[in-house]
Scaffold this motif. Sequence first.
Motif, PDB file in Angstrom:
ATOM      1  N   ILE A 132       0.848  -1.190   0.000  1.00 16.91           N
ATOM      2  CA  ILE A 132       0.000   0.000   0.000  1.00 16.91           C
ATOM      3  C   ILE A 132       0.887   1.244   0.000  1.00 16.91           C
ATOM      4  CG2 ILE A 132      -1.934  -1.115   1.186  1.00 16.91           C
ATOM      5  CD1 ILE A 132      -1.072   0.370   3.732  1.00 16.91           C
ATOM      6  N   LYS A 133       0.377   2.311  -0.557  1.00 19.60           N
ATOM      7  CA  LYS A 133       1.101   3.593  -0.547  1.00 19.60           C
ATOM      8  C   LYS A 133       0.300   4.680   0.151  1.00 19.60           C
ATOM      9  CE  LYS A 133       3.998   2.805  -4.595  1.00 19.60           C
ATOM     10  NZ  LYS A 133       4.420   3.308  -5.927  1.00 19.60           N
ATOM     11  N   ASP A 134      -0.956   4.363   0.491  1.00 15.91           N
ATOM     12  CA  ASP A 134      -1.743   5.275   1.312  1.00 15.91           C
ATOM     13  C   ASP A 134      -2.680   4.444   2.179  1.00 15.91           C
ATOM     14  OD1 ASP A 134      -4.652   5.272   0.201  1.00 15.91           O
ATOM     15  OD2 ASP A 134      -3.377   5.436  -1.593  1.00 15.91           O
ATOM     16  N   PHE A 135      -3.184   5.074   3.247  1.00 19.97           N
ATOM     17  CA  PHE A 135      -3.892   4.324   4.277  1.00 19.97           C
ATOM     18  C   PHE A 135      -5.349   4.038   3.933  1.00 19.97           C
ATOM     19  CE2 PHE A 135      -0.329   6.505   6.278  1.00 19.97           C
ATOM     20  CZ  PHE A 135       0.310   5.422   6.865  1.00 19.97           C
ATOM     21  N   THR A 136      -5.801   4.547   2.810  1.00 24.19           N
ATOM     22  CA  THR A 136      -7.167   4.228   2.376  1.00 24.19           C
ATOM     23  C   THR A 136      -7.243   2.836   1.756  1.00 24.19           C
ATOM     24  OG1 THR A 136      -6.848   5.198   0.180  1.00 24.19           O
ATOM     25  CG2 THR A 136      -7.632   6.673   1.935  1.00 24.19           C
ATOM     26  N   ARG A 137      -6.080   2.241   1.472  1.00 25.14           N
ATOM     27  CA  ARG A 137      -6.036   0.937   0.798  1.00 25.14           C
ATOM     28  C   ARG A 137      -5.733  -0.216   1.756  1.00 25.14           C
ATOM     29  NH1 ARG A 137      -7.058   2.374  -4.718  1.00 25.14           N
ATOM     30  NH2 ARG A 137      -6.544   0.211  -5.094  1.00 25.14           N
ATOM     31  N   ILE A 138      -5.865   0.023   3.042  1.00 23.99           N
ATOM     32  CA  ILE A 138      -5.565  -1.028   4.022  1.00 23.99           C
ATOM     33  C   ILE A 138      -6.505  -2.224   3.845  1.00 23.99           C
ATOM     34  CG2 ILE A 138      -5.521  -1.612   6.483  1.00 23.99           C
ATOM     35  CD1 ILE A 138      -4.869   1.337   7.042  1.00 23.99           C
ATOM     36  N   ASN A 139      -5.914  -3.410   3.845  1.00 24.95           N
ATOM     37  CA  ASN A 139      -6.701  -4.644   3.819  1.00 24.95           C
ATOM     38  C   ASN A 139      -6.691  -5.224   5.233  1.00 24.95           C
ATOM     39  OD1 ASN A 139      -7.705  -7.255   3.547  1.00 24.95           O
ATOM     40  ND2 ASN A 139      -6.788  -7.540   1.518  1.00 24.95           N
ATOM     41  N   HIS A 140      -7.850  -5.273   5.869  1.00 24.06           N
ATOM     42  CA  HIS A 140      -7.934  -5.716   7.267  1.00 24.06           C
ATOM     43  C   HIS A 140      -7.844  -7.232   7.414  1.00 24.06           C
ATOM     44  CE1 HIS A 140      -8.775  -1.794   9.089  1.00 24.06           C
ATOM     45  NE2 HIS A 140      -9.426  -1.522   7.964  1.00 24.06           N
ATOM     46  N   LYS A 141      -7.765  -7.945   6.291  1.00 25.38           N
ATOM     47  CA  LYS A 141      -7.647  -9.397   6.343  1.00 25.38           C
ATOM     48  C   LYS A 141      -6.256  -9.880   5.950  1.00 25.38           C
ATOM     49  CE  LYS A 141     -12.542 -10.144   5.245  1.00 25.38           C
ATOM     50  NZ  LYS A 141     -13.492 -10.799   4.320  1.00 25.38           N
ATOM     51  N   GLN A 142      -5.332  -8.927   5.781  1.00 26.70           N
ATOM     52  CA  GLN A 142      -4.017  -9.292   5.265  1.00 26.70           C
ATOM     53  C   GLN A 142      -2.922  -8.428   5.899  1.00 26.70           C
ATOM     54  OE1 GLN A 142      -4.050  -9.252   1.001  1.00 26.70           O
ATOM     55  NE2 GLN A 142      -2.335 -10.646   0.786  1.00 26.70           N
ATOM     56  N   ILE A 143      -1.682  -8.887   5.752  1.00 29.18           N
ATOM     57  CA  ILE A 143      -0.529  -8.086   6.149  1.00 29.18           C
ATOM     58  C   ILE A 143      -0.345  -6.979   5.111  1.00 29.18           C
ATOM     59  CG2 ILE A 143       1.967  -8.121   6.544  1.00 29.18           C
ATOM     60  CD1 ILE A 143       1.547 -11.227   7.051  1.00 29.18           C
ATOM     61  N   ASN A 144      -0.131  -5.754   5.574  1.00 27.44           N
ATOM     62  CA  ASN A 144       0.055  -4.609   4.688  1.00 27.44           C
ATOM     63  C   ASN A 144       1.489  -4.104   4.784  1.00 27.44           C
ATOM     64  OD1 ASN A 144      -2.993  -3.706   3.959  1.00 27.44           O
ATOM     65  ND2 ASN A 144      -2.898  -4.445   6.062  1.00 27.44           N
ATOM     66  N   ILE A 145       2.141  -3.932   3.640  1.00 27.70           N
ATOM     67  CA  ILE A 145       3.471  -3.337   3.593  1.00 27.70           C
ATOM     68  C   ILE A 145       3.330  -1.909   3.066  1.00 27.70           C
ATOM     69  CG2 ILE A 145       5.808  -3.446   2.636  1.00 27.70           C
ATOM     70  CD1 ILE A 145       5.256  -5.833   4.370  1.00 27.70           C
ATOM     71  N   PHE A 146       3.654  -0.939   3.926  1.00 21.19           N
ATOM     72  CA  PHE A 146       3.653   0.460   3.494  1.00 21.19           C
ATOM     73  C   PHE A 146       5.064   0.783   3.002  1.00 21.19           C
ATOM     74  CE2 PHE A 146       4.042   5.009   3.866  1.00 21.19           C
ATOM     75  CZ  PHE A 146       2.784   5.491   3.522  1.00 21.19           C
ATOM     76  N   ASN A 147       5.203   0.935   1.696  1.00 22.91           N
ATOM     77  CA  ASN A 147       6.530   1.155   1.116  1.00 22.91           C
ATOM     78  C   ASN A 147       7.038   2.568   1.414  1.00 22.91           C
ATOM     79  OD1 ASN A 147       7.716  -1.093  -0.839  1.00 22.91           O
ATOM     80  ND2 ASN A 147       5.487  -1.235  -0.861  1.00 22.91           N
ATOM     81  N   CYS A 148       8.054   2.638   2.254  1.00 22.80           N
ATOM     82  CA  CYS A 148       8.631   3.939   2.642  1.00 22.80           C
ATOM     83  C   CYS A 148       9.688   4.405   1.645  1.00 22.80           C
ATOM     84  CB  CYS A 148       9.278   3.841   4.019  1.00 22.80           C
ATOM     85  SG  CYS A 148       8.185   3.243   5.304  1.00 22.80           S
ATOM     86  N   TRP A 149      10.139   3.495   0.808  1.00 22.15           N
ATOM     87  CA  TRP A 149      11.110   3.828  -0.227  1.00 22.15           C
ATOM     88  C   TRP A 149      10.994   2.802  -1.351  1.00 22.15           C
ATOM     89  CZ3 TRP A 149      12.565   1.992   4.637  1.00 22.15           C
ATOM     90  CH2 TRP A 149      13.130   0.722   4.666  1.00 22.15           C
ATOM     91  N   GLU A 150      11.397   3.196  -2.531  1.00 23.36           N
ATOM     92  CA  GLU A 150      11.311   2.328  -3.710  1.00 23.36           C
ATOM     93  C   GLU A 150      12.679   1.810  -4.160  1.00 23.36           C
ATOM     94  OE1 GLU A 150       8.665   1.185  -5.033  1.00 23.36           O
ATOM     95  OE2 GLU A 150       7.183   2.417  -4.005  1.00 23.36           O
ATOM     96  N   GLU A 151      13.730   2.554  -3.801  1.00 21.54           N
ATOM     97  CA  GLU A 151      15.058   2.215  -4.308  1.00 21.54           C
ATOM     98  C   GLU A 151      15.595   0.927  -3.679  1.00 21.54           C
ATOM     99  OE1 GLU A 151      15.679   5.342  -0.996  1.00 21.54           O
ATOM    100  OE2 GLU A 151      14.224   4.898  -2.580  1.00 21.54           O
ATOM    101  N   ASP A 152      16.524   0.286  -4.396  1.00 25.31           N
ATOM    102  CA  ASP A 152      17.212  -0.886  -3.854  1.00 25.31           C
ATOM    103  C   ASP A 152      18.178  -0.449  -2.757  1.00 25.31           C
ATOM    104  OD1 ASP A 152      16.066  -2.901  -5.451  1.00 25.31           O
ATOM    105  OD2 ASP A 152      17.372  -2.355  -7.137  1.00 25.31           O
ATOM    106  N   VAL A 153      18.204  -1.218  -1.686  1.00 24.35           N
ATOM    107  CA  VAL A 153      19.081  -0.916  -0.554  1.00 24.35           C
ATOM    108  C   VAL A 153      20.007  -2.103  -0.335  1.00 24.35           C
ATOM    109  CG1 VAL A 153      19.178  -0.387   1.900  1.00 24.35           C
ATOM    110  CG2 VAL A 153      17.327   0.560   0.517  1.00 24.35           C
ATOM    111  N   ASN A 154      21.275  -1.816  -0.103  1.00 26.65           N
ATOM    112  CA  ASN A 154      22.254  -2.870   0.111  1.00 26.65           C
ATOM    113  C   ASN A 154      22.070  -3.479   1.503  1.00 26.65           C
ATOM    114  OD1 ASN A 154      24.446  -4.567  -0.206  1.00 26.65           O
ATOM    115  ND2 ASN A 154      25.968  -3.004   0.295  1.00 26.65           N
TER     116      ASN A 154
END
Length: 367
Positions: free
Chosen positions: A66-88
């Motif tokens: 999810i990228k905003d809190f209106t898309r929360i799925n209450h039946k599933q684990i939600n990952i709020f992406n704080c960044w898009e870039e690859d991290v080492n």
Amino acid sequence: MSAQQHKPVIGISIGDLNGIGPELVIKTFADHRILEMCTPIIFTSNKVINFYRKGIPDTNFNYQNIKDFTRINHKQINIFNCWEEDVNIQPGQLTDVAGKYAVKSLMAAVQALKEQKIQGLVTAPIHKKNVQSSEFNYTGHTPFLKNAFGMQDVLMLMTSGNFRVALLSEHVPLAEAAKYVTRENILSKLNILNNSLIRDFGIDKPKIAVLGLNPHAGDEGLIGKEEDEIIKPAIKEAKRNMMVIGPFSPDAFFARRQFEKFDAVLAMYHDQGLIPFKSLAIGEGVNYTAGLPAVRTSPDHGTAFDIAGKNKADHSSFLTAIYECIDIIQQRSEYVENHKNPLKKMTNQLLANAVDEKIELSEDSEG
């Protein structure tokens, strides 16, 4: 409102990317029964989760992005992406990159907490060295949260069932710990502790113990003056508003298990409280920040770089931190409701007393 939406939404900060935080998160939420109690939002990147998920065979960890809190799925684990870039990611290594992104996760989660997008926050461990920067100049989560919410004071409270240890000072050098033993500090921490025990843990008349600073609590002034000159007068003043006893000799207090007679104990410095707590609350201790307008818990351990990425991390304390966060949110809600409706509180107390009496009668008849 559906039953699903009655569950609290719990935010999870991912912690140091090279520590055991991601593994703890995956292991905890792989058991989907926890989704019956809360809706989790993990503040990280799906790339971090996928990296560590590969090292945990047969895990049942499914999620949605999810990228905003209106898309929360209450039946599933939600990952709020704080960044898009690859991290080492380098499990077990202390790197500036891992610290930088740990702070990104934490700040996004705390912002959501302040905006009430989430009802509680559970923080995975960070490393105090690699998170330091111009935007994060703190010795840990507790002082950061104090500043983020603009609080005059907060309290580091370690909990494990009915065993609770609060700290007068937190991450300060031992050589400076005695400077924090002041009347003002003791009274402030005791007030936060007493109020938290009532509001967050549902204890109507808390009983609090206070430890001395010196060996044998000063031995009547022979081994230090702080007990007679500072701690005892502070306790005397606090007794006007709460039930507080002390100062106790720290070694005897824990050795004789006197803490079992109290709802909480206030220790004078970090190791005085944390060594006995971690020794007695094996694997299931929780760090709770009392005094905040929001609920934040964390496991009572660090990044454990020595076992990071090896599928060896025990998630017991992290799971307990989730449960504790949910319990405190519910307890606070009941506290507010009871104060809006005192008659309801009285009825609930009468029902609880009736149940206790019924249990006692059944036990007597069995005997």
